[in-house]
Design an enzyme around this catalytic site. Structure first.
Site, PDB file in Angstrom:
ATOM      1  N   ALA A 168       0.845  -1.200   0.000  1.00 23.74           N
ATOM      2  CA  ALA A 168       0.000   0.000   0.000  1.00 23.74           C
ATOM      3  C   ALA A 168       0.875   1.243   0.000  1.00 23.74           C
ATOM      4  O   ALA A 168       2.018   1.206   0.462  1.00 23.74           O
ATOM      5  CB  ALA A 168      -0.892  -0.005   1.242  1.00 23.74           C
TER       6      ALA A 168
ATOM      7  N   GLY B  31       0.555  -5.024   1.141  1.00 19.22           N
ATOM      8  CA  GLY B  31      -0.560  -5.115   0.202  1.00 19.22           C
ATOM      9  C   GLY B  31      -0.168  -5.807  -1.096  1.00 19.22           C
ATOM     10  O   GLY B  31      -1.017  -6.405  -1.770  1.00 19.22           O
TER      11      GLY B  31
ATOM     12  N   GLU C 253      -0.594  -9.272  -0.404  1.00 24.05           N
ATOM     13  CA  GLU C 253      -2.033  -9.521  -0.237  1.00 24.05           C
ATOM     14  C   GLU C 253      -2.733  -9.646  -1.597  1.00 24.05           C
ATOM     15  O   GLU C 253      -3.677 -10.418  -1.746  1.00 24.05           O
ATOM     16  CB  GLU C 253      -2.667  -8.421   0.622  1.00 24.05           C
ATOM     17  CG  GLU C 253      -2.229  -8.548   2.093  1.00 24.05           C
ATOM     18  CD  GLU C 253      -2.704  -7.397   2.952  1.00 24.05           C
ATOM     19  OE1 GLU C 253      -2.274  -6.253   2.672  1.00 24.05           O
ATOM     20  OE2 GLU C 253      -3.487  -7.621   3.878  1.00 24.05           O
TER      21      GLU C 253
ATOM     22  N   GLU D 137       3.826  -5.142   7.716  1.00 25.80           N
ATOM     23  CA  GLU D 137       2.991  -4.075   8.282  1.00 25.80           C
ATOM     24  C   GLU D 137       3.268  -3.818   9.754  1.00 25.80           C
ATOM     25  O   GLU D 137       3.239  -2.681  10.222  1.00 25.80           O
ATOM     26  CB  GLU D 137       1.504  -4.411   8.096  1.00 25.80           C
ATOM     27  CG  GLU D 137       0.978  -4.209   6.682  1.00 25.80           C
ATOM     28  CD  GLU D 137       1.149  -5.424   5.789  1.00 25.80           C
ATOM     29  OE1 GLU D 137       1.958  -6.321   6.141  1.00 25.80           O
ATOM     30  OE2 GLU D 137       0.494  -5.483   4.733  1.00 25.80           O
TER      31      GLU D 137
HETATM   32  N1  3HC Z   1       4.481   3.479   0.073  1.00 29.33           N
HETATM   33  C1  3HC Z   1       4.928   4.687  -0.273  1.00 29.33           C
HETATM   34  N2  3HC Z   1       6.215   4.943  -0.564  1.00 29.33           N
HETATM   35  C2  3HC Z   1       7.071   3.923  -0.478  1.00 29.33           C
HETATM   36  C3  3HC Z   1       6.676   2.629  -0.105  1.00 29.33           C
HETATM   37  C4  3HC Z   1       5.306   2.422   0.173  1.00 29.33           C
HETATM   38  N3  3HC Z   1       4.833   1.226   0.510  1.00 29.33           N
HETATM   39  N4  3HC Z   1       7.754   1.839  -0.102  1.00 29.33           N
HETATM   40  C5  3HC Z   1       8.788   2.595  -0.470  1.00 29.33           C
HETATM   41  N5  3HC Z   1       8.382   3.859  -0.695  1.00 29.33           N
HETATM   42  C6  3HC Z   1       9.201   4.989  -1.152  1.00 29.33           C
HETATM   43  C7  3HC Z   1      10.305   5.346  -0.184  1.00 29.33           C
HETATM   44  O1  3HC Z   1       9.854   6.254   0.775  1.00 29.33           O
HETATM   45  C8  3HC Z   1      11.334   5.940  -1.093  1.00 29.33           C
HETATM   46  O2  3HC Z   1      10.939   7.252  -1.379  1.00 29.33           O
HETATM   47  P1  3HC Z   1      12.026   8.410  -1.621  1.00 29.33           P
HETATM   48  O3  3HC Z   1      12.842   7.941  -2.785  1.00 29.33           O
HETATM   49  O4  3HC Z   1      11.206   9.614  -1.861  1.00 29.33           O
HETATM   50  O5  3HC Z   1      12.815   8.471  -0.345  1.00 29.33           O
HETATM   51  C9  3HC Z   1      11.195   5.127  -2.375  1.00 29.33           C
HETATM   52  O6  3HC Z   1       9.886   4.550  -2.324  1.00 29.33           O
HETATM   53  C10 3HC Z   1      12.203   4.018  -2.503  1.00 29.33           C
HETATM   54  O7  3HC Z   1      12.189   3.262  -1.312  1.00 29.33           O
HETATM   55  P2  3HC Z   1      13.519   2.671  -0.662  1.00 29.33           P
HETATM   56  O8  3HC Z   1      14.565   3.725  -0.631  1.00 29.33           O
HETATM   57  O9  3HC Z   1      13.143   2.033   0.615  1.00 29.33           O
HETATM   58  O10 3HC Z   1      13.927   1.586  -1.763  1.00 29.33           O
HETATM   59  P3  3HC Z   1      14.632   0.188  -1.571  1.00 29.33           P
HETATM   60  O11 3HC Z   1      14.807  -0.328  -2.941  1.00 29.33           O
HETATM   61  O12 3HC Z   1      15.801   0.332  -0.662  1.00 29.33           O
HETATM   62  O13 3HC Z   1      13.569  -0.733  -0.787  1.00 29.33           O
HETATM   63  C11 3HC Z   1      11.423  -1.706  -0.326  1.00 29.33           C
HETATM   64  C12 3HC Z   1      12.378  -1.126  -1.402  1.00 29.33           C
HETATM   65  C13 3HC Z   1      12.018  -2.993   0.248  1.00 29.33           C
HETATM   66  C14 3HC Z   1      10.097  -1.985  -0.988  1.00 29.33           C
HETATM   67  C15 3HC Z   1      11.277  -0.688   0.831  1.00 29.33           C
HETATM   68  O14 3HC Z   1      10.957   0.569   0.272  1.00 29.33           O
HETATM   69  C16 3HC Z   1      10.221  -1.021   1.845  1.00 29.33           C
HETATM   70  O15 3HC Z   1      10.464  -1.783   2.751  1.00 29.33           O
HETATM   71  N6  3HC Z   1       9.016  -0.413   1.695  1.00 29.33           N
HETATM   72  C17 3HC Z   1       7.953  -0.574   2.632  1.00 29.33           C
HETATM   73  C18 3HC Z   1       7.323  -1.938   2.517  1.00 29.33           C
HETATM   74  C19 3HC Z   1       6.139  -2.023   3.433  1.00 29.33           C
HETATM   75  O16 3HC Z   1       6.220  -1.805   4.627  1.00 29.33           O
HETATM   76  N7  3HC Z   1       4.991  -2.377   2.847  1.00 29.33           N
HETATM   77  C20 3HC Z   1       3.774  -2.460   3.601  1.00 29.33           C
HETATM   78  C21 3HC Z   1       3.011  -1.209   3.366  1.00 29.33           C
HETATM   79  S1  3HC Z   1       1.593  -1.134   4.387  1.00 29.33           S
HETATM   80  C22 3HC Z   1       0.447  -2.065   3.581  1.00 29.33           C
HETATM   81  O17 3HC Z   1       0.710  -2.649   2.555  1.00 29.33           O
HETATM   82  C23 3HC Z   1      -0.901  -2.070   4.230  1.00 29.33           C
HETATM   83  C24 3HC Z   1      -1.803  -3.077   3.646  1.00 29.33           C
HETATM   84  O18 3HC Z   1      -1.776  -4.243   4.441  1.00 29.33           O
HETATM   85  C25 3HC Z   1      -3.233  -2.567   3.591  1.00 29.33           C
END
Ligand code: 3HC
Length: 676
Positions: A60, A99, A102, A122
């Site tokens: 997400a 997500g 998911e 999450e």
């Molecule tokens: N949403 C919005 N922005 C995101 C994002 C996300 N899920 N994941 C990464 N970004 C953004 C980062 O903030 C960063 O932005 P910036 O360049 O402006 O600083 C850019 O994308 C690149 O991210 P990284 O520098 O972290 O890139 P990496 O290649 O090092 O890592 C990744 C990639 C492993 C996907 C890492 O970004 C990460 O762990 N992201 C979060 C994953 C996460 O927690 N997902 C769960 C989201 S909550 C959800 O899905 C709820 C659902 O259950 C309803």
């Protein structure tokens, strides 16, 4: 947002939202449209969903969590995928997180490349999988594996995913689309995860909660994850999903998730150096020199060795060198015993190390890090010598915790090549590196310092030069006040308890015991002028002598010391002070608010780039509880007026030269935040 392409009877849907294919409103809308259209399109028999670029999806869009929901929700899109009358196959490469996974769980079949990682992280953002993950994952992989994945938040490898039944087959990344399409052609009918049942033996949840009690402690998200997973056993799918939704909404609006999301973005912001062009070149770094084989030098070296980068380590005596190298080997072997490394990996790392007594051996190093004890004269002598030895273009770094990089650089003819790389102890474990930018440090040297820190798995934060930089400078008022309050009447246990109750891994006095009570003690005089002198004179140097503010057993477990109580009483009497009761409120103000105040000064003076950088320093250098976001974020949360009032209440006791940062006073009045 998405791309679609028909390959005969297979519809390929590609999530295309760089950089991580986050599932923002645009993607959700386009995806639901594509699925809906496919239902009535007579040409489509099977659907494949995959991600563009380097991954399937990062989940997400976290930036949307603070905004009112727009468009179709992710759970609704995923329900529509699962309900599709035409089979849907997910083809995962890179990562499928949150997500993203998911969506794959809503698909009827899942494929993954061998290097893919699949996870529901999450919980580390203080929420739970809110798009059916807590209901579908247990149905697919069983209760135990689902609890592990969801509550830990750690992703699993593709091979593990295959083993637990999360994916149906592994495919080659080369020709991903073609491989997935070929697989899809073999599929006849949808197969819905929601139709499965989860079996559970009595007591499974209680056992899991008990085994993880220490990790979970007062965190809301893991508890909610467990409750939602329990619903996958106890309730029909739709009711379970409704509960999941409810818990998600509660968590996302809560203080812990707000703080954890702040930490996520703060860490990424810290990597960006203001005023430094993105295309600033990096100097190539293939060989490292480390001066000093003590605990710090050894720990620093291990980071590079573990990353496959050769290190030449120099010390003055064969004995010091031998001891240092022995300690590194022992550390590696301990990791091997815990199963974190193989014995081949230990050998590979140690083979990359060249110990020597010969300073001239540093002549071909690209980066030389000085890690000797804190003495300006010694450091200057070393840097003057390095100036003669190091090749042109080599980066010269000091691991100093307090001293001026500018003064150190001034003894060289190449101050532009000098910077600080301040590692935190134990340097092979702690993730923080303060990258100290001297007045003359060149842009490419700074950029290289940041990127080499990341290469070895650290979290770098830029600081400018001042005494103690960001982290240790903020420790000074905390430490001074802890010492003062002991004399005024608090006990070490009380002061430390306030900090551990807050969520810190240890209190200020436990931390002094760990670092060494004797740090900064003038052992050459017999005078006992401070509590520190008195403890040191009594041989209470901290954990290393098994006695400091506490007594320590062989397992380093602290117990209150009657001897220390006596030393403090004696000292108080000599100073003519009368013991008084000290409230926890006073401890908070004098040891935590004073840190925030110092942080505000650090911001005003431009030592740190942003308030969130200060938070990252405390999260990764000192174990500040992540669900409280860092000191500056925490101050904003509790209210800057509260902080200022607390400081004012105890101002007379905090210290003779104490003043409230003008940034803090201003923002407390205008209702702003510390974030610039
Ligand atoms: N949403 C919005 N922005 C995101 C994002 C996300 N899920 N994941 C990464 N970004 C953004 C980062 O903030 C960063 O932005 P910036 O360049 O402006 O600083 C850019 O994308 C690149 O991210 P990284 O520098 O972290 O890139 P990496 O290649 O090092 O890592 C990744 C990639 C492993 C996907 C890492 O970004 C990460 O762990 N992201 C979060 C994953 C996460 O927690 N997902 C769960 C989201 S909550 C959800 O899905 C709820 C659902 O259950 C309803």
């Amino acid at each position: 947002m998405i791309e679609t392409k028909l390959h005969d009877d297979v519809l390929e849907i590609v999530l295309a939202n760089a950089p991580v294919n986050a599932l923002g409103a645009g993607v959700r809308f386009a995806l639901s449209q594509a699925i809906e259209n496919a239902q009535t399109d007579v040409h489509v028999r099977v659907i494949v969903i995959r991600g563009a670029g380097k991954l399937f999806s990062g989940g997400a869009d976290i930036t949307e969590f603070d905004q009112p929901p727009t468009g179709c929700t992710l759970p609704a899109v995923i329900d529509a995928i699962e309900a599709s009358s035409k089979p849907v196959v997910a083809a995962i490469h890179g990562m499928a997180l949150g997500g993203g996974l998911e969506i794959a769980l809503g698909c009827h079949y899942r494929l993954a490349t061998r290097t893919a990682k699949l996870g529901l992280p999450e919980v580390s953002l203080g929420i739970l999988p809110g798009a059916g993950g807590t209901q579908r994952l247990p149905r697919l992989v069983g209760l135990e594996a689902a609890l592990d994945m969801i509550v830990s938040g750690s992703p699993v490898s593709a091979s593990k995913a295959l083993e637990i039944g999360l994916v149906n087959q592994l495919i080659d990344e080369q020709g991903l689309a073609a491989n997935a399409i070929a697989y899809a052609r073999t599929i006849d009918a949808p197969r819905r995860t929601r139709d499965r049942r989860v079996s559970s033996d009595a007591g499974a949840f209680e056992r899991f909660a008990a085994a993880n009690a220490r990790k979970i402690k007062d965190l809301d998200a893991p508890k909610a994850c467990i409750a939602a997973i329990k619903a996958s056993v106890d309730l029909p799918f739709d009711e379970g999903q409704a509960l999941e939704r409810e818990l998600f909404a509660e968590l996302v609006a809560g203080a812990q998730s707000t703080a954890l999301r702040h930490a996520f973005f703060a860490e990424r912001a810290a990597g960006k150096v203001l005023g430094l062009a993105k295309e600033t070149p990096r100097r190539p770094i293939t060989k490292i020199g480390v001066i000093g084989a003590g605990t710090m030098g050894g720990g620093i070296s291990m980071n590079f060795l573990s990353a496959g980068i050769g290190v030449t380590i120099v010390d003055m005596t064969g004995e010091a060198l031998e001891r240092g190298v022995g300690l590194m080997r022992a550390n590696y072997e301990a990791s091997a015993r815990k199963g974190r490394l193989s014995s081949e990996q230990v050998k590979e790392a140690m083979d990359l190390l060249t110990p020597t007594l010969d300073f001239d051996a540093l002549e071909d190093c690209d980066l030389i890090i000085e890690a000797v004890y804190e003495n300006m004269a010694v450091k200057k002598e070393i840097f003057a010598r390095l100036d003669d030895i190091a090749k042109p273009g080599a980066i010269l770094a000091s691991n100093t915790s307090y001293l001026s990089i500018d003064e150190i650089a001034s003894v060289t003819n190449r101050p532009a090549d000098v910077l600080g790389l301040h590692f935190f102890s134990p340097a092979n474990v702690m993730k923080l590196v303060e990258v100290v930018r001297g007045a003359k440090t060149a842009d490419d040297v700074l950029a290289t310092g940041m990127s080499i820190a990341r290469t070895i798995g650290k979290v770098p934060v830029v600081a400018r030069v001042c005494y103690g930089f960001i982290g240790n400078r903020m420790l000074i008022p905390r430490q001074d006040n802890a010492y003062a309050m002991l004399l005024e009447g608090a006990t070490p246990e009380q002061i430390d308890r306030v900090h551990t109750d807050f969520g810190m891994p240890m209190g200020p006095l436990q931390m002094i015991d760990l670092a060494g009570v004797d740090i900064g003690w003038h052992r050459d005089t017999d005078r006992v002028e401070s509590l520190q002198d008195a403890l040191c004179a009594a041989g209470r140097w901290g954990q290393k002598t098994k006695a400091g503010f506490y007594d320590y057993d062989d397992k380093r477990k602290p117990t209150p010391s009657p001897v220390v109580a006596e030393i403090i009483d004696d000292f108080r009497n000599r100073a003519g002070l009368k013991r008084r009761a000290i409230s926890d409120d006073e401890i908070v103000a004098r040891t935590l608010y004073t840190m925030v105040n110092e942080g505000a000064k650090i911001l005003e003076e431009d030592i740190a780039q942003r308030a969130s950088d200060i938070d990252v320093v405390w999260l990764y250098g000192y174990g500040w509880p992540r669900h409280k976001g860092g000191p500056m974020f925490w101050a904003d949360q509790i209210g800057l007026a509260t902080v200022v009032q607390g400081l004012e209440r105890y101002a007379a006791r905090i210290g003779e030269d104490f003043s409230i940062a003008s940034l803090l006073s201003r923002r407390a009045v205008d209702g702003g935040s510390l974030e610039k």
